[in-house]
Design a protein around this motif. Structure first.
Motif, PDB file in Angstrom:
ATOM      1  N   ARG A  83       2.493   2.386  -8.674  1.00  0.00           N
ATOM      2  CA  ARG A  83       2.057   3.775  -8.526  1.00  0.00           C
ATOM      3  C   ARG A  83       0.792   3.825  -7.682  1.00  0.00           C
ATOM      4  O   ARG A  83      -0.054   2.942  -7.742  1.00  0.00           O
ATOM      5  CB  ARG A  83       1.771   4.368  -9.894  1.00  0.00           C
ATOM      6  N   CYS A  84       0.716   4.905  -6.882  1.00  0.00           N
ATOM      7  CA  CYS A  84      -0.500   5.166  -6.129  1.00  0.00           C
ATOM      8  C   CYS A  84      -1.412   6.002  -7.016  1.00  0.00           C
ATOM      9  O   CYS A  84      -0.993   7.037  -7.531  1.00  0.00           O
ATOM     10  CB  CYS A  84      -0.172   5.925  -4.846  1.00  0.00           C
ATOM     11  N   HIS A  85      -2.637   5.557  -7.208  1.00  0.00           N
ATOM     12  CA  HIS A  85      -3.539   6.306  -8.097  1.00  0.00           C
ATOM     13  C   HIS A  85      -4.162   7.515  -7.411  1.00  0.00           C
ATOM     14  O   HIS A  85      -4.915   8.263  -8.025  1.00  0.00           O
ATOM     15  CB  HIS A  85      -4.604   5.367  -8.680  1.00  0.00           C
ATOM     16  N   HIS A  86      -3.849   7.725  -6.132  1.00  0.00           N
ATOM     17  CA  HIS A  86      -4.364   8.910  -5.444  1.00  0.00           C
ATOM     18  C   HIS A  86      -3.336  10.030  -5.395  1.00  0.00           C
ATOM     19  O   HIS A  86      -3.613  11.155  -5.779  1.00  0.00           O
ATOM     20  CB  HIS A  86      -4.830   8.567  -4.033  1.00  0.00           C
ATOM     21  N   CYS A  87      -2.104   9.720  -4.890  1.00  0.00           N
ATOM     22  CA  CYS A  87      -1.109  10.793  -4.766  1.00  0.00           C
ATOM     23  C   CYS A  87      -0.089  10.728  -5.894  1.00  0.00           C
ATOM     24  O   CYS A  87       0.783  11.583  -5.982  1.00  0.00           O
ATOM     25  CB  CYS A  87      -0.407  10.723  -3.414  1.00  0.00           C
ATOM     26  N   LEU A  88      -0.190   9.702  -6.754  1.00  0.00           N
ATOM     27  CA  LEU A  88       0.659   9.522  -7.925  1.00  0.00           C
ATOM     28  C   LEU A  88       2.114   9.199  -7.592  1.00  0.00           C
ATOM     29  O   LEU A  88       2.972   9.203  -8.466  1.00  0.00           O
ATOM     30  CB  LEU A  88       0.588  10.752  -8.857  1.00  0.00           C
ATOM     31  N   SER A 129       0.840  -1.205   0.000  1.00  0.00           N
ATOM     32  CA  SER A 129       0.000   0.000   0.000  1.00  0.00           C
ATOM     33  C   SER A 129       0.869   1.247   0.000  1.00  0.00           C
ATOM     34  O   SER A 129       2.062   1.192   0.280  1.00  0.00           O
ATOM     35  CB  SER A 129      -0.905   0.073   1.230  1.00  0.00           C
ATOM     36  N   CYS A 130       0.207   2.361  -0.270  1.00  0.00           N
ATOM     37  CA  CYS A 130       0.905   3.649  -0.305  1.00  0.00           C
ATOM     38  C   CYS A 130       1.171   4.118   1.133  1.00  0.00           C
ATOM     39  O   CYS A 130       0.325   3.967   2.008  1.00  0.00           O
ATOM     40  CB  CYS A 130       0.035   4.666  -1.035  1.00  0.00           C
ATOM     41  N   ASP A 131       2.358   4.710   1.373  1.00  0.00           N
ATOM     42  CA  ASP A 131       2.667   5.226   2.727  1.00  0.00           C
ATOM     43  C   ASP A 131       1.777   6.408   3.064  1.00  0.00           C
ATOM     44  O   ASP A 131       1.479   6.667   4.221  1.00  0.00           O
ATOM     45  CB  ASP A 131       4.088   5.809   2.819  1.00  0.00           C
ATOM     46  N   GLN A 132       1.441   7.170   2.050  1.00  0.00           N
ATOM     47  CA  GLN A 132       0.777   8.445   2.286  1.00  0.00           C
ATOM     48  C   GLN A 132      -0.744   8.381   2.140  1.00  0.00           C
ATOM     49  O   GLN A 132      -1.440   9.306   2.514  1.00  0.00           O
ATOM     50  CB  GLN A 132       1.315   9.493   1.302  1.00  0.00           C
ATOM     51  N   CYS A 133      -1.223   7.285   1.551  1.00  0.00           N
ATOM     52  CA  CYS A 133      -2.660   7.193   1.285  1.00  0.00           C
ATOM     53  C   CYS A 133      -3.204   5.861   1.792  1.00  0.00           C
ATOM     54  O   CYS A 133      -2.466   4.898   1.932  1.00  0.00           O
ATOM     55  CB  CYS A 133      -2.946   7.272  -0.213  1.00  0.00           C
ATOM     56  N   ASP A 134      -4.500   5.868   1.985  1.00  0.00           N
ATOM     57  CA  ASP A 134      -5.181   4.644   2.340  1.00  0.00           C
ATOM     58  C   ASP A 134      -5.554   3.952   1.030  1.00  0.00           C
ATOM     59  O   ASP A 134      -6.695   3.989   0.597  1.00  0.00           O
ATOM     60  CB  ASP A 134      -6.422   5.045   3.166  1.00  0.00           C
TER      61      ASP A 134
HETATM   62 ZN    ZN Z   1      -0.597   7.658  -2.326  1.00  0.00          ZN
END
Ligand code: ZN
Ligand code: ADP
Length: 814
Positions: free
Chosen positions: A543-548, A520-525
């Motif tokens: 890639r995180c699709h929220h924070c990119l 998972s992303c460190d910065q996003c859920d």
């Molecule tokens: Zn993220």
């Protein structure tokens, strides 16, 4: 819009109070204006709309409401852009200390017309957004910067006679003679100066300048927007208007046009909203075109909104072909800055009388508006997801109301909001708010596609049985769809495949069932998505699709050091599979197979080019996300496959079913638009789900009735209005407290009909390190919701800022 005759008032230093010798002078009669500055300060409560008073220096400058202006702001007097929202006298400064009224720095040329100013006021109030910020978003950047604007000189004829005894050089004499000839032939100008020199066959402007000195012609300056370079979508040469190709309209189409253009009671043209529901390919666009043709005949103009991704060259061409390039302006994201400016200026000047564009075209300065059309009105891309969070459809309705003209909302799958307004009485004994016209069949010669629902669980069993258990690869295309693709390719047909998910694999986890690791992303859920990329270690990146944010692909599970697996499929995986399965039938990546998603389509130009290649037939299979579901009308598409109809079904949003129904219906509608019957295959794990079964049966009415009943039971929109407030903070405690305060403030308003829910973490509880706590509020009517929010806002308890997002009529609840 340029205002050629505006005076550019320079107000000296703009240093405010120091300019005035005394208070008496400050209060002296003069011109004062209220300015909404383009910075998003949500400062209320005293002045309603958050605008500030300034004095206009010099007094002979004549500012008008809607004009752009530069003003000093804050202690340091930093020059800030703003829009004049009111012009008046010193009484505008009444509520403040008169000595503190500062002067404007400069008046600019651009002016927002009054009807759009009225729309801005409504938006600021309704969507709880500072007026200055609403106004700032209304003028395209190209217009603000004046991209492409050049000065042009215009020559007007004063009189052909020369003052007595005038001596002229040969060139000037020839020019004078040629001019007299033109005038005698009936052309009395005015002419752009350069053009006049050309038609008179002069080598330079000098002879004309001499004639100007002598008072034969008068030369004045104005501005004009000149387009440099070409962008995509620009057709070569000029396209002239052509009639309607002799189409015999169906009765249903004729009725729809009559209903739109004439109010049933009086026959007069009034503001009225019409819902036009017609299955895909039923001739809705033809209805818009013919209704527009009629209002053009009356000297009026039309505004047509379409979702950005449906704004294909095909759509644009239908309008330019019908009405001619001179009358039409198309505003899409593929335009260059100067083209955008030009389109804007042409609308403002009343030259372009049919403006076609995406969401923000609702602010186009169309003159003498006689009809507003919102195509695919259900489309969620009409909602802007940043400030101001307005809905393009609802802004369009307001615009129609301000102009006093009809508004048409068209769709094969209307939003439940519009359907509710068109079918449920507005009150006891009242008719519904909107009128409804329906086009239940496709146009003559075309039939609805044959749709087959395929159970993915069964498909897997079939494959396992056929190929044995050693085939452990993931198959996104089941045997039934595979067979249909083969048959269609062999028969020379084209195919559209929808998979509404990007990337290669949408989660990465430990392959051991005993281990729980998921990347998972460190910065996003949120889980990270695998994207393949040649040349990178492990063949790609995540890639995180929220924070990119992007990272390398892990080689081993960080918890148990086991192997990692890449699960779930996106368009990249489907692409590989298609080449693997149909390579022998001539399907090759990039030439006969085209993947269309926001990873491959970097610009509007890529998108336009891709669709053009598909329309030409070079590309046999078009694979993509929901980008391909709209607006495409390619006659040779005989098969549409939905790889996974469940992508939207599982999202935590009360509109999940509605979205699924819309997406499946829309993409299915791309099949069989030519002479041949189209086929659609829908793969799903929920083959008996209402949304899928009814979409397959093209049965919107049954779907809408059932879904409305569900919403009624749960008191959800459209039965009640909704606002959603999201509090963000890196500190969870702070976000939670802020949310609690807002809930309390809204409950204190004391409106018993206002239902304010307790704050809860959003479905995506953290994005870019910001925790997100959501508050949902419901109210029986928009007005009540509005009053409650305005009340809390006026008391400074709720405001739009970096930590608080207020969304009225939200369409996405993540
Ligand atoms: Zn993220
Ligand atoms: P929609 O907007 O509902 O998808 P269109 O207006 O694009 O439908 O119509 C689909 C096709 O049918 C277009 O090529 C259009 O020119 C054609 N068409 C529209 N109305 C008629 C009609 N009355 N008779 C024959 N063809 C029609």
């Amino acid at each position: 819009m340029p205002r050629p005759d505006s005076h550019n008032g320079r107000a000296g230093s703009g240093a405010g109070a120091s300019l005035f010798a005394s208070e008496a002078e400050a209060a002296a009669p003069g011109v004062y204006v209220r300015v909404a500055v383009e910075r998003g300060i949500d400062r209320l409560p005293t002045s309603g709309d958050g605008s500030l008073t300034y004095r206009v220096v010099p007094p002979e400058a004549r500012p008008i409401a809607g004009q752009r202006v530069e003003v000093p702001l804050g202690k340091a007097g930093a020059v800030t852009q703003g829009i004049i929202v009111e012009v008046g006298d010193a009484s505008l400064a009444d509520e403040m200390d008169a000595t503190r009224v500062r002067s404007i720095t400069r008046l600019r040329d651009e002016v927002i017309p009054v009807d759009i100013l009225a729309l801005a006021r409504w938006m600021a109030g309704y969507y709880v957004c500072p007026l200055g910020m609403v106004l700032a978003g209304m003028l395209p950047a190209a217009v603000k910067r004046g991209t492409g604007r050049t000065r042009v000189e215009i020559a007007a004829l004063v009189g052909t006679a020369l003052p007595e005894g005038t001596k002229l050089r040969p060139a000037a004499r020839r020019a004078h003679a040629a001019l007299c000839e033109r005038v005698a032939a009936g052309d009395a100008g005015p002419w752009p100066l350069r053009k006049l020199a050309q038609v008179l066959d002069l080598a330079s402007l000098a002879p004309l300048r001499r004639l100007a000195e002598l008072g034969v012609i008068a030369v004045t300056e104005t501005t004009e927007v000149v387009v440099r370079g070409a962008a995509c979508g620009a057709s070569a040469g000029s396209v002239g208007a052509s009639a309607d190709a002799g189409l015999q309209l169906m009765h249903t189409q004729q009725h729809a046009i009559a209903a739109i253009l004439h109010a049933p009671e009086s026959g007069a043209r009034l503001f009225r909203v019409h819902l036009l529901r017609g299955v895909t390919g039923s001739g809705k666009t033809e209805v818009y075109l013919q209704a527009i043709a009629q209002i053009l005949d009356e000297g009026l103009s039309a505004l047509v909104l379409v979702p950005e991704i449906a704004l294909t060259p095909q759509t644009a061409e239908r309008f330019t072909r019908r009405f001619g390039e001179d009358l039409v302006a198309v505003m899409h994201s593929g335009l260059t800055a100067s083209q955008r400016h030009k389109a804007w200026a042409r609308a403002a000047a009343g030259e372009a009388r049919v403006v076609v564009g995406a969401r923000s075209a609702v602010f186009a300065p169309v003159q003498r508006l006689g009809l507003v059309v919102v195509d695919e009105e259900h489309d969620s891309s009409y909602k802007q997801d940043r400030l101001p969070r307005y809905h393009g459809r609802d802004a369009a309705i307001k615009r129609g109301q301000i102009a006093g003209c009809p508004v048409v909302l068209g769709s094969a799958t209307p939003s439940l909001e519009s359907w509710h307004n068109a079918t449920v009485p507005a009150g006891p004994g009242l008719p519904p708010r909107y009128t409804l016209s329906e086009l239940p069949t496709r146009v003559p010669g075309a039939s609805m596609p044959i749709v087959k629902i395929v159970d993915l669980a069964r498909e897997r069993a079939i494959r396992a049985h056929r190929e044995g258990l050693e085939d452990r690869r993931i198959h996104l295309i089941g045997p039934t769809l595979e067979h249909a693709i083969e048959a269609t390719l062999n028969a020379g047909g084209q195919i559209i495949l929808l998979l509404n998910r990007r990337g290669f694999a949408h989660y990465i986890s430990c392959a051991r069932t005993s281990c729980e690791f998921i990347l998972s992303c460190d910065q996003c859920d949120a889980r990270l998505v695998l994207h393949k990329h040649q040349g990178l270690p492990m063949g790609g990146f995540v890639r995180c699709h929220h924070c990119l944010a992007e990272q390398c692909v892990p080689r081993l599970c960080p918890i148990c050091q086991g192997r990692v697996g890449f699960f779930g499929g996106g368009t990249q995986r489907a692409e590989e599979e298609i080449v693997r399965k149909f390579g022998s039938l001539g399907i090759a990546d990039g030439s006969t197979l085209l993947r269309l998603d926001s990873d491959t389509m970097k610009s509007a130009r890529d998108y336009h080019d891709a669709l053009a290649r598909f329309s030409r037939g070079d590309v046999r299979i078009l694979l993509g996300t929901q980008m391909i579901a709209k607006g495409l009308d390619v006659p040779n598409v005989r098969l549409v496959g939905v790889l996974d109809a469940d992508t939207a079904l599982t999202i935590p949003d009360f509109r999940a079913t509605e979205r699924t129904f819309q997406l499946v219906s829309q993409v299915a509608g791309r099949a069989g638009r030519g002479g041949q019957t189209g086929h659609v295959i829908i793969q799903t794990f929920h083959p008996t789900h209402d949304a899928i079964v009814l979409a397959a049966a093209h049965d919107y009415t049954t779907f809408a009735r059932a879904e409305l009943a569900t919403r009624l039971r749960a008191s959800l929109p459209p039965v009640r209005r909704m606002a959603r407030i999201v509090c963000r903070d890196a500190d969870l405690q702070k976000a939670t407290h802020a949310a609690r305060d807002i809930v309390q403030a809204l409950r204190e308003v004391g409106d018993p009909t206002l239902d304010v829910r307790n704050p809860v973490p959003c479905a995506v509880s953290r994005i870019s390190g910001q925790h997100r706590i959501g508050i949902d509020a419901f109210s029986p009517t928009a007005g009540q919701l509005q009053r409650a929010l305005a009340n809390a806002r006026a008391r400074g308890l709720v405001r739009s800022d970096a930590k608080t997002a207020i969304d009225i009529d939200p369409v996405a609840l993540m």
